[in-house]
Design a protein around this motif. Structure first.
Motif, PDB file in Angstrom:
ATOM      1  N   TRP A  16       1.625  -8.982  -1.491  1.00  0.00           N
ATOM      2  CA  TRP A  16       0.166  -9.459  -1.052  1.00  0.00           C
ATOM      3  C   TRP A  16       0.111 -11.409  -0.985  1.00  0.00           C
ATOM      4  O   TRP A  16       0.403 -11.825  -2.111  1.00  0.00           O
ATOM      5  CB  TRP A  16      -0.353  -9.073  -1.886  1.00  0.00           C
ATOM      6  N   GLY A  17      -0.008 -12.328   0.143  1.00  0.00           N
ATOM      7  CA  GLY A  17      -0.186 -13.522   0.218  1.00  0.00           C
ATOM      8  C   GLY A  17       1.453 -14.102   0.633  1.00  0.00           C
ATOM      9  O   GLY A  17       2.129 -13.230   1.156  1.00  0.00           O
ATOM     10  N   ASP A  18       0.769 -15.272   0.858  1.00  0.00           N
ATOM     11  CA  ASP A  18       1.680 -16.071   1.453  1.00  0.00           C
ATOM     12  C   ASP A  18       2.181 -17.642   0.649  1.00  0.00           C
ATOM     13  O   ASP A  18       1.297 -17.067  -0.352  1.00  0.00           O
ATOM     14  CB  ASP A  18       1.673 -16.576   2.576  1.00  0.00           C
ATOM     15  N   LYS A  19       3.126 -18.037   1.335  1.00  0.00           N
ATOM     16  CA  LYS A  19       3.980 -18.702   0.008  1.00  0.00           C
ATOM     17  C   LYS A  19       3.283 -20.469  -0.202  1.00  0.00           C
ATOM     18  O   LYS A  19       3.125 -20.998  -1.156  1.00  0.00           O
ATOM     19  CB  LYS A  19       5.388 -19.470   0.031  1.00  0.00           C
ATOM     20  N   ASN A  20       1.629 -20.200   0.840  1.00  0.00           N
ATOM     21  CA  ASN A  20       1.014 -21.418   0.483  1.00  0.00           C
ATOM     22  C   ASN A  20      -0.538 -21.262  -0.240  1.00  0.00           C
ATOM     23  O   ASN A  20      -1.758 -22.242  -0.648  1.00  0.00           O
ATOM     24  CB  ASN A  20       0.014 -21.742   1.601  1.00  0.00           C
ATOM     25  N   PHE A  21      -0.369 -19.642  -1.471  1.00  0.00           N
ATOM     26  CA  PHE A  21      -1.222 -19.744  -2.384  1.00  0.00           C
ATOM     27  C   PHE A  21      -1.115 -20.509  -3.336  1.00  0.00           C
ATOM     28  O   PHE A  21       0.348 -19.855  -3.593  1.00  0.00           O
ATOM     29  CB  PHE A  21      -1.458 -17.826  -2.216  1.00  0.00           C
ATOM     30  N   ASP A  49       8.203 -11.934   6.406  1.00  0.00           N
ATOM     31  CA  ASP A  49       8.368 -12.603   7.538  1.00  0.00           C
ATOM     32  C   ASP A  49       8.664 -11.825   8.526  1.00  0.00           C
ATOM     33  O   ASP A  49       9.398 -10.787   9.474  1.00  0.00           O
ATOM     34  CB  ASP A  49      10.415 -13.141   7.265  1.00  0.00           C
ATOM     35  N   GLY A  50       7.099 -12.167   9.118  1.00  0.00           N
ATOM     36  CA  GLY A  50       6.744 -11.190   9.619  1.00  0.00           C
ATOM     37  C   GLY A  50       5.707 -10.023   9.602  1.00  0.00           C
ATOM     38  O   GLY A  50       5.047 -10.505   9.668  1.00  0.00           O
ATOM     39  N   ASN A  51       6.112  -8.962   9.789  1.00  0.00           N
ATOM     40  CA  ASN A  51       5.050  -8.245   9.903  1.00  0.00           C
ATOM     41  C   ASN A  51       4.937  -7.373   9.023  1.00  0.00           C
ATOM     42  O   ASN A  51       5.617  -6.899   7.678  1.00  0.00           O
ATOM     43  CB  ASN A  51       5.830  -6.574  10.635  1.00  0.00           C
ATOM     44  N   ALA A  52       3.565  -8.235   7.883  1.00  0.00           N
ATOM     45  CA  ALA A  52       3.587  -8.049   6.844  1.00  0.00           C
ATOM     46  C   ALA A  52       3.115  -6.762   6.361  1.00  0.00           C
ATOM     47  O   ALA A  52       4.106  -6.372   4.390  1.00  0.00           O
ATOM     48  CB  ALA A  52       1.831  -8.325   5.818  1.00  0.00           C
ATOM     49  N   GLU A  53       2.644  -5.375   6.730  1.00  0.00           N
ATOM     50  CA  GLU A  53       3.015  -3.669   6.256  1.00  0.00           C
ATOM     51  C   GLU A  53       4.190  -3.255   7.002  1.00  0.00           C
ATOM     52  O   GLU A  53       4.805  -3.141   5.474  1.00  0.00           O
ATOM     53  CB  GLU A  53       1.761  -3.479   7.525  1.00  0.00           C
ATOM     54  N   GLU A  54       4.963  -3.942   7.251  1.00  0.00           N
ATOM     55  CA  GLU A  54       6.199  -3.489   7.206  1.00  0.00           C
ATOM     56  C   GLU A  54       7.122  -3.731   6.183  1.00  0.00           C
ATOM     57  O   GLU A  54       8.060  -3.135   5.559  1.00  0.00           O
ATOM     58  CB  GLU A  54       7.462  -3.776   8.658  1.00  0.00           C
ATOM     59  N   TYR A  55       6.827  -5.457   5.577  1.00  0.00           N
ATOM     60  CA  TYR A  55       7.420  -5.814   4.346  1.00  0.00           C
ATOM     61  C   TYR A  55       7.296  -4.604   3.232  1.00  0.00           C
ATOM     62  O   TYR A  55       8.014  -4.505   2.516  1.00  0.00           O
ATOM     63  CB  TYR A  55       7.024  -7.348   4.585  1.00  0.00           C
ATOM     64  N   ARG A  56       5.845  -4.465   3.194  1.00  0.00           N
ATOM     65  CA  ARG A  56       5.643  -3.818   2.120  1.00  0.00           C
ATOM     66  C   ARG A  56       5.770  -2.024   2.196  1.00  0.00           C
ATOM     67  O   ARG A  56       6.631  -1.808   0.757  1.00  0.00           O
ATOM     68  CB  ARG A  56       3.616  -3.506   2.244  1.00  0.00           C
ATOM     69  N   ASN A  57       6.027  -1.903   3.322  1.00  0.00           N
ATOM     70  CA  ASN A  57       6.936  -0.345   3.302  1.00  0.00           C
ATOM     71  C   ASN A  57       7.813  -0.111   3.056  1.00  0.00           C
ATOM     72  O   ASN A  57       8.536   0.277   2.051  1.00  0.00           O
ATOM     73  CB  ASN A  57       7.089   0.169   4.207  1.00  0.00           C
ATOM     74  N   LYS A  58       9.012  -1.468   3.585  1.00  0.00           N
ATOM     75  CA  LYS A  58      10.388  -1.809   2.628  1.00  0.00           C
ATOM     76  C   LYS A  58      10.622  -1.627   1.508  1.00  0.00           C
ATOM     77  O   LYS A  58      11.364  -0.653   0.888  1.00  0.00           O
ATOM     78  CB  LYS A  58      10.925  -2.938   3.563  1.00  0.00           C
ATOM     79  N   ASN A  77      -4.726  -2.049  -5.517  1.00  0.00           N
ATOM     80  CA  ASN A  77      -4.846  -0.637  -4.602  1.00  0.00           C
ATOM     81  C   ASN A  77      -2.857  -0.607  -5.031  1.00  0.00           C
ATOM     82  O   ASN A  77      -2.927   0.689  -4.918  1.00  0.00           O
ATOM     83  CB  ASN A  77      -5.119  -0.074  -3.011  1.00  0.00           C
ATOM     84  N   ASP A  78      -2.433  -1.285  -4.435  1.00  0.00           N
ATOM     85  CA  ASP A  78      -0.927  -0.914  -4.452  1.00  0.00           C
ATOM     86  C   ASP A  78      -0.314  -1.205  -6.267  1.00  0.00           C
ATOM     87  O   ASP A  78       0.514  -0.167  -6.441  1.00  0.00           O
ATOM     88  CB  ASP A  78      -0.381  -2.138  -3.479  1.00  0.00           C
ATOM     89  N   SER A 278      -6.413 -15.448  -6.963  1.00  0.00           N
ATOM     90  CA  SER A 278      -7.014 -14.781  -5.479  1.00  0.00           C
ATOM     91  C   SER A 278      -5.725 -13.626  -5.756  1.00  0.00           C
ATOM     92  O   SER A 278      -5.576 -13.426  -4.767  1.00  0.00           O
ATOM     93  CB  SER A 278      -5.125 -16.228  -5.344  1.00  0.00           C
ATOM     94  N   TYR A 279      -6.699 -12.853  -6.939  1.00  0.00           N
ATOM     95  CA  TYR A 279      -6.306 -10.901  -6.594  1.00  0.00           C
ATOM     96  C   TYR A 279      -4.902 -10.541  -5.922  1.00  0.00           C
ATOM     97  O   TYR A 279      -4.518  -9.366  -6.188  1.00  0.00           O
ATOM     98  CB  TYR A 279      -6.931  -9.849  -5.086  1.00  0.00           C
ATOM     99  N   PHE A 280      -4.280 -11.384  -6.887  1.00  0.00           N
ATOM    100  CA  PHE A 280      -2.274 -10.880  -7.150  1.00  0.00           C
ATOM    101  C   PHE A 280      -2.311 -10.091  -8.267  1.00  0.00           C
ATOM    102  O   PHE A 280      -1.978 -10.964  -9.215  1.00  0.00           O
ATOM    103  CB  PHE A 280      -1.418 -13.150  -7.056  1.00  0.00           C
ATOM    104  N   TYR A 281      -1.640  -8.900  -7.783  1.00  0.00           N
ATOM    105  CA  TYR A 281      -1.391  -8.220  -9.507  1.00  0.00           C
ATOM    106  C   TYR A 281       0.007  -8.180  -9.251  1.00  0.00           C
ATOM    107  O   TYR A 281       0.489  -8.055  -8.167  1.00  0.00           O
ATOM    108  CB  TYR A 281      -1.389  -6.614  -9.412  1.00  0.00           C
ATOM    109  N   MET A 282       1.400  -8.466 -10.691  1.00  0.00           N
ATOM    110  CA  MET A 282       2.305  -8.697 -10.517  1.00  0.00           C
ATOM    111  C   MET A 282       3.188  -7.601 -11.563  1.00  0.00           C
ATOM    112  O   MET A 282       2.337  -7.127 -12.580  1.00  0.00           O
ATOM    113  CB  MET A 282       2.603 -10.239 -10.705  1.00  0.00           C
ATOM    114  N   ALA A 283       3.776  -6.679 -10.978  1.00  0.00           N
ATOM    115  CA  ALA A 283       4.299  -5.304 -11.596  1.00  0.00           C
ATOM    116  C   ALA A 283       5.378  -5.920 -11.914  1.00  0.00           C
ATOM    117  O   ALA A 283       6.350  -6.400 -11.204  1.00  0.00           O
ATOM    118  CB  ALA A 283       3.839  -4.311 -11.354  1.00  0.00           C
ATOM    119  N   VAL A 284       6.544  -5.268 -12.800  1.00  0.00           N
ATOM    120  CA  VAL A 284       8.131  -5.145 -12.171  1.00  0.00           C
ATOM    121  C   VAL A 284       8.858  -4.111 -11.912  1.00  0.00           C
ATOM    122  O   VAL A 284       8.024  -2.714 -12.778  1.00  0.00           O
ATOM    123  CB  VAL A 284       8.717  -5.858 -14.229  1.00  0.00           C
ATOM    124  N   ASN A 285       9.789  -3.902 -11.633  1.00  0.00           N
ATOM    125  CA  ASN A 285      10.541  -3.000 -11.200  1.00  0.00           C
ATOM    126  C   ASN A 285      10.940  -2.042 -12.331  1.00  0.00           C
ATOM    127  O   ASN A 285      12.100  -3.076 -12.927  1.00  0.00           O
ATOM    128  CB  ASN A 285      11.666  -3.789 -10.133  1.00  0.00           C
TER     129      ASN A 285
END
Length: 422
Positions: A16-21, A49-58, A77-78, A278-285
């Motif tokens: 969620w977001g990119d390196k400019n935030f 890198d490219g499709n954000a939804e694809e990266y999120r699913n990965k 929500n994620d 900026s609505y960034f939620y952070m979690a740990v694996n």
């Protein structure tokens, strides 16, 4: 001390977001300095890198398989989904007790799911409302009280305005006034799986927002003009977003003598909501292989010293907020501010034509701390229900569908969703 090898690094996956935030710039900058702390390891940020939804699913697929990055940056929500699937590590024993004792209570609550502390964030922001003292004397109001108040007269120019004095379109008006409270209202019982969107109360909400929603660009107003319109009974309230102490001071200096914070209309609580900046939620694996290193990094981000090096948003620590305001040898009040490079300076709260002090020439610090302490986590409404409401309201506000048909459609679709979830 040199950084550890690349085989031993904390990997951060940004879904969620990119390196400019700025919030992620702070994470990256902190990761660089953390490498050289005793026991520190490199922090590697990875963005879509490219499709954000694809990266999120990965990322979610990797986490489900017991792999994936050590830290994940997600939307709300994620974040909830990750926690509900048991893929987020419980941080209750990971964050030092000294740090937790100084954190804003609502921040810890915001990051807790099913009794487990499964998230962290280094900065936050707040959303609330301001109203004229003569319009409403209470420090909070319910949706029913707001509707009764605003339906009692016909000549409002705006029900609510932005901080710049502009109005909102009908959908945004509905979001600010009523959407926040829906999951705690009589309209929806998520626990029992019952929808009541076909009620007369919901129809009143829809029609009120349609009546006062603006689909045109309205001219911005200066703060004194907004106060004048509030005093004249032309504007019921103003939405405010507060990122730091200076924001709060500026608002209270401009409005505080005649207005007060009232919060969003909610059934219970203050109606002042806190969000990660900026609505960034952070979690740990939950399956991180670097648990100890991650623990040290999180505590580093939340440490007293490091919290002073972030330039955006509001610190999550009450002691940092309090200590950011100082009085110098000449008796001048200053606030500690940080630029994008992490360099600090002290800004005068009163100098030349700038004045962010109370009428008695003291800072708004205690009021700000009380405001922060009274904040609450924003209620979480499932994405599916948000999508249903959004699509149906579009037809109502833009295509001429009746309020009754819209309410019935939302009720039927939400009830079907709830039945399928049982």
């Amino acid at each position: 001390q040199q950084p550890a090898s690349s085989e031993n690094e904390i990997q951060v996956g940004v879904t969620w977001g990119d390196k400019n935030f700025s919030a992620l710039i702070f994470m990256e900058r902190s990761g660089t300095s953390f490498e050289y702390e005793p026991g520190g390891v490199p922090v590697k940020m990875e963005y879509a890198d490219g499709n954000a939804e694809e990266y999120r699913n990965k990322i979610f697929a990797e986490l489900t398989a017991g792999r994936g990055p050590d830290i994940i940056v997600l939307n709300q929500n994620d974040f909830q989904l990750l926690a509900e699937k048991g893929l987020a590590l419980d941080l209750s024993d990971m964050i030092d007790e000294e740090i937790k004792s100084q954190m804003i209570p609502a921040v810890l609550e915001m990051e807790t799911v099913d009794g487990k502390l499964v998230g962290f964030t280094p900065r936050v922001e707040f959303s609330s409302m301001l109203t004229y003292d003569g319009t409403w004397t209470g420090t909070s109001w319910t949706p029913a009280e707001f509707m009764e108040l605003t339906e009692s007269q016909e000549d409002w120019e705006l029900l609510i305005s932005s901080y710049g004095g502009a109005g909102f379109p009908s959908w945004s008006l509905f979001s600010y006034l009523f959407l926040n409270d829906i999951c705690h209202s009589s309209l929806l019982d998520l626990e029992q799986g019952i929808s009541r969107f076909d009620s007369g109360e919901f129809i009143r909400m829809l029609e009120l927002c349609k009546k006062y929603g603006s689909n045109q660009e309205l001219p911005r107003m200066e703060s004194d003009e907004v106060v004048t319109r509030m005093r004249e009974g032309k504007i019921a309230a103003q939405v405010v977003t507060i990122y730091n102490f200076l924001d709060f001071s500026r608002i209270m200096t401009n409005y505080g003598e005649e207005c007060h914070m009232v919060g969003m209309p909610v059934g219970e609580g203050s109606g002042t909501f806190v969000y990660p900046y900026s609505y960034f939620y952070m979690a740990v694996n939950a399956n991180t292989q670097h648990k100890e290193e991650v623990r040290k990094f999180i505590n580093y981000l939340l440490s007293y010293e490091q919290q002073f090096t972030e330039s955006s948003g509001c610190s999550v620590r009450l002691d940092v907020l309090r200590d950011s305001v100082v009085i110098d040898a000449d008796g001048n009040y200053r606030v500690r501010e940080t630029n994008s490079l992490g360099e600090s300076s002290y800004i005068y709260l009163k100098i030349l034509d700038t004045n962010f002090l109370k009428p008695d020439e003291t800072p708004w610090l205690e009021e700000f701390l009380d405001f922060v302490k009274s904040s609450e986590p924003a209620p979480v409404l499932p994405d599916e229900i948000l999508t249903i409401i959004g699509s149906e309201l579009k037809s109502f506000y833009e295509d001429g569908r009746s309020a009754r048909e819209t309410a019935d459609n939302i009720h039927n679709r939400v009830q079907l969703y709830l039945d399928e979830k049982k």
